[in-house]
Design an enzyme around this catalytic site. Structure first.
Site, PDB file in Angstrom:
ATOM      1  N   PRO A  23     103.890  22.526 -36.939  1.00 51.35           N
ATOM      2  CA  PRO A  23     103.503  21.158 -36.330  1.00 51.35           C
ATOM      3  C   PRO A  23     104.087  20.024 -37.227  1.00 51.35           C
ATOM      4  O   PRO A  23     103.501  20.119 -38.453  1.00 51.35           O
ATOM      5  CB  PRO A  23     101.746  21.010 -36.119  1.00 51.35           C
ATOM      6  CG  PRO A  23     101.698  22.881 -35.836  1.00 51.35           C
ATOM      7  CD  PRO A  23     102.766  23.324 -37.159  1.00 51.35           C
ATOM      8  N   GLU A  24     104.687  19.110 -36.405  1.00 49.56           N
ATOM      9  CA  GLU A  24     104.989  17.891 -37.466  1.00 49.56           C
ATOM     10  C   GLU A  24     104.215  16.746 -36.648  1.00 49.56           C
ATOM     11  O   GLU A  24     103.465  16.894 -36.124  1.00 49.56           O
ATOM     12  CB  GLU A  24     106.508  17.552 -37.158  1.00 49.56           C
ATOM     13  CG  GLU A  24     107.149  18.791 -37.803  1.00 49.56           C
ATOM     14  CD  GLU A  24     108.907  18.811 -37.567  1.00 49.56           C
ATOM     15  OE1 GLU A  24     109.371  17.695 -37.757  1.00 49.56           O
ATOM     16  OE2 GLU A  24     109.530  19.970 -37.241  1.00 49.56           O
TER      17      GLU A  24
END
Ligand code: ZN
Length: 268
Positions: free
Chosen positions: A2-3
């Protein structure tokens, strides 16, 4: 992993619980708590004042000045369920029961993420660089950060101490949209290229948020649903597929230990 857009998507889902009180906390794996400035049981009775984000960290700001900070690592998920009976996953490490009957679940199969109970976040977040969607991230900032650096531009974009929130997927996408090769020495970019790159980074992150994140494998939003930006990726995960601009097959190399996707024809 997850960014920024994925963590932001989770953050906005959890905002619905602002004002709710924590009534019970269950920890399934104690080693998922990476730091505890206070006891876990001290969370009981505190309410969620704000659901924030810094870089790839989710920051639940609690009444009484404490913070419950979560990082998704490679494969982590944070989502709400209406009924504890809906918690079916084998890698659930933390369950938070709220006064509004909602239950927030933290799961992480690979356990590269973690949970921090932090009193004061100034020190905790002090190692993080500028938020890429903030005004402070601009051509001047990036140009200064790149100056004289030989490190590959992609590797530099992933350095959370300079810019916090960009990861592998959005770095590849922003560089493709900028026409810049990922292995270019950072210091070789012209001011014009830096300007184009800054604009592309902001645009691709905003599109990622609009599409509720990228689900390549593990990512789920705050309702445990898949994101939609994977359908809009131009190069990431598309090795050997035709470039959407020129039709040549896309390339993939390892750069700084990370799988990197680009078009050898369109990027210079
Ligand atoms: Zn191309």
């Amino acid at each position: 992993m997850p960014e920024l857009p994925e963590v932001e998507t989770i953050r906005s889902c959890l905002e619905a619980h602002q004002g709710a009180r924590i009534v019970k906390v269950e920890v399934k794996r104690a080693d998922i708590i990476r730091r505890a400035d206070f006891e876990l049981r001290d969370l009981i009775g505190l309410s969620i004042k704000e659901v924030g984000r810094r870089g790839k960290y989710l920051d639940l700001v609690l009444s009484g000045r404490g913070h419950l900070i979560l990082h998704m690592g490679m494969s982590g998920r944070v989502y709400q369920v209406e009924e504890p009976g809906q918690i079916e996953a084998p890698h659930v490490h933390l369950i938070i029961y709220l006064s509004n009957q909602a239950v927030i679940v933290y799961q992480d199969a690979r356990r590269f993420g973690g949970v921090w109970l932090v009193k004061d976040t100034r020190d905790f977040f002090s190692h993080l660089g500028v938020e890429p969607l903030a005004r402070a991230f601009n051509t001047d900032y990036l140009e200064k950060a790149l100056k004289g650096r030989k490190i590959a531009i992609k590797t530099l974009l992933l350095d959370q101490r300079l810019i916090s929130g960009i990861g592998n997927i959005y770095a590849d996408e922003a560089l493709f949209r900028s026409g810049i090769l990922p292995d270019r020495p950072s210091g070789s970019l012209s001011r014009r290229e830096v300007e184009v790159l800054v604009r592309a980074i902001k645009k691709v992150l905003r599109q990622g948020i609009e599409q509720r994140g990228t689900t390549f494998r593990d990512f789920r939003d705050g309702y445990n649903q898949m994101g939609g930006f994977q359908d809009h990726l131009k190069v990431y995960g598309r090795f050997r597929e035709p470039c959407p601009t020129c039709g040549q097959p896309l390339e993939r190399v390892r750069l700084g230990g990370r799988s990197t996707h680009y078009c050898a024809h369109c990027q210079h």
